[in-house]
Design a protein around this motif. Structure first.
Motif: not given
Length: 252
Positions: A93-116
């Protein structure tokens, strides 16, 4: 002993997106040390949030929920739970840093993991998938609390809930609320953006919202994009249990 439950919503021949769901009851604590120092595996933002929780039971629940998330994600990423770090994606909505949580420094060789993750009362609910997902669990509220929130719902939701006896009202309100929270988390917009704007008595455009089998006195739901056909496995135990708090050093 764990009793995993497997189910799918896909018609024959459709590609399945695996979804792992954990609905776990917190064992008896305490999970904080006697001096209530924050565990060393919490990050700076989590420590700040923990310090702002006034009730001891709330702090205990917060610590367990955030370990549970690390336990599940550590298992998915094949790394120790303590090594899992988080960041926030930009708000749509506003571009602020309070959107969906994500993994910090994900492994580039792995499929991205989504979570809640969600927690309420004695329970934590966690969802892990390859697709965007949001999950929520809620204990049944008191009828008086439902009456306070009803005016803020979508008009069709208010009509859907109208005239119910107290037991049915608190159950169905909690069920509806978990659908709204799951959508808010999946979209990253927050409850304010959908509270009275989105009717969730049915399926919202572009999304699938599914109810989960929850413990007595609770309701739980998750939301995924409508294009996703899920193969769900529901677990009752964490991959790695909560560590005991470190004892205070003996003073001599």
């Amino acid at each position: 002993m764990t009793h995993d439950l497997k189910w799918s919503d896909a018609p024959p021949g459709e590609v399945l997106d695996p979804v792992g769901i954990w609905i776990v009851r917190a064992p008896a604590g305490p999970w904080l040390a006697a001096d209530e120092a924050a565990p060393d595996w919490l990050d700076e933002k989590e420590r700040h949030r923990l310090a702002g929780i006034p009730q001891p039971a709330g702090r205990e629940a917060y610590v367990f929920a955030h370990w549970a998330l690390r336990s599940v994600l550590g298992s998915s990423l094949e790394c120790p739970p303590r090594n899992v770090g988080f960041l926030r994606q930009p708000c749509p909505g506003c571009g602020g840093a309070h959107g969906r949580p994500a993994i910090r420094d994900p492994d580039p060789g792995r499929e991205a993991v989504e979570f809640s993750m969600s927690h309420s009362g004695d329970y934590v609910a966690i969802a892990v998938a390859e697709a965007t997902i949001g999950i929520d669990i809620e204990s049944w509220p008191e009828p008086e609390s439902v009456a306070d929130y009803l005016p803020f719902l979508h008009p069709r939701e208010q009509q859907w809930l109208g005239g119910r006896a107290d037991d049915d009202l608190v159950r169905d309100f909690a069920r509806l609320w978990t659908r709204k929270e799951a959508m808010a988390k999946a979209t990253g917009q927050g409850m304010a953006a959908i509270m009275n704007r989105l009717d969730l008595t049915g399926q919202p455009l572009g999304w699938r919202v599914r109810q989960l089998l929850a413990p007595p006195g609770y309701e739980a739901s998750f939301a995924v994009p409508a294009s996703v056909h899920v193969s769900v496995t529901v677990h009752e135990e964490l991959p790695e249990p909560m560590p005991e708090p470190m004892p205070e050093p003996v003073r001599t």
